[in-house]
Design a protein around this motif. Structure first.
Motif, PDB file in Angstrom:
ATOM      1  N   VAL A  38       0.847  -1.197   0.000  1.00  0.00           N
ATOM      2  CA  VAL A  38       0.000   0.000   0.000  1.00  0.00           C
ATOM      3  C   VAL A  38       0.885   1.250   0.000  1.00  0.00           C
ATOM      4  N   GLU A  39       1.925   1.225   0.818  1.00  0.00           N
ATOM      5  CA  GLU A  39       2.841   2.365   0.876  1.00  0.00           C
ATOM      6  C   GLU A  39       3.460   2.630  -0.486  1.00  0.00           C
ATOM      7  N   GLY A  40       3.925   1.559  -1.134  1.00  0.00           N
ATOM      8  CA  GLY A  40       4.546   1.693  -2.452  1.00  0.00           C
ATOM      9  C   GLY A  40       3.583   2.229  -3.496  1.00  0.00           C
ATOM     10  N   LEU A  41       2.347   1.776  -3.438  1.00  0.00           N
ATOM     11  CA  LEU A  41       1.343   2.261  -4.396  1.00  0.00           C
ATOM     12  C   LEU A  41       1.041   3.740  -4.185  1.00  0.00           C
ATOM     13  N   LEU A  42       0.990   4.178  -2.933  1.00  0.00           N
ATOM     14  CA  LEU A  42       0.755   5.594  -2.654  1.00  0.00           C
ATOM     15  C   LEU A  42       1.912   6.451  -3.168  1.00  0.00           C
ATOM     16  N   ILE A  43       3.127   5.978  -2.956  1.00  0.00           N
ATOM     17  CA  ILE A  43       4.305   6.707  -3.445  1.00  0.00           C
ATOM     18  C   ILE A  43       4.299   6.733  -4.975  1.00  0.00           C
ATOM     19  N   TYR A  44       4.029   5.594  -5.581  1.00  0.00           N
ATOM     20  CA  TYR A  44       3.982   5.531  -7.042  1.00  0.00           C
ATOM     21  C   TYR A  44       2.912   6.475  -7.589  1.00  0.00           C
ATOM     22  N   ALA A  45       1.736   6.497  -6.981  1.00  0.00           N
ATOM     23  CA  ALA A  45       0.661   7.381  -7.440  1.00  0.00           C
ATOM     24  C   ALA A  45       1.083   8.847  -7.333  1.00  0.00           C
ATOM     25  N   ALA A  46       1.790   9.199  -6.262  1.00  0.00           N
ATOM     26  CA  ALA A  46       2.281  10.571  -6.106  1.00  0.00           C
ATOM     27  C   ALA A  46       3.279  10.902  -7.208  1.00  0.00           C
ATOM     28  N   ILE A  47       4.154   9.967  -7.528  1.00  0.00           N
ATOM     29  CA  ILE A  47       5.138  10.171  -8.591  1.00  0.00           C
ATOM     30  C   ILE A  47       4.439  10.350  -9.937  1.00  0.00           C
TER      31      ILE A  47
END
Length: 95
Positions: A38-47
């Motif tokens: 979930v953390e990685g997906l949130l970071i990816y979405a921000a990028i």
């Protein structure tokens, strides 16, 4: 740390530190985001949001983007973002 988690950190870190080309990242991963945390997906979405707005992508802008959407804590906080970028830098130095 599992191999998938390590891969996730390297890709996200590379995007923030080296400015990986988004098209190359998506091709390389073959749309394998389904296995990300979930953390990685949130970071990816921000990028991705930063990329679509043609904004610089680095630790500071990613933290600011997550903060604007009240997602920073869910994405691991500023310390977690720094750890991901730092893990990538450490990996590159060992290569």
């Amino acid at each position: 740390m599992t191999e998938q988690m390590e891969r996730e950190r390297m890709v996200l870190g590379g995007m923030m530190v080296d400015g990986y080309d988004m098209r190359d990242v998506i091709r390389e991963l073959n749309l394998g985001w389904a296995n990300f945390s979930v953390e990685g997906l949130l970071i990816y979405a921000a990028i991705v949001r930063l990329h679509l707005r043609r904004m610089p992508i680095d630790q500071v802008t990613v933290v600011e983007e997550l903060l604007k959407r009240d997602e920073l804590d869910l994405a691991g906080g500023p310390h977690g973002i720094a750890e991901i970028a730092g893990a990538y830098v450490g990996y590159e130095l060992r290569r």
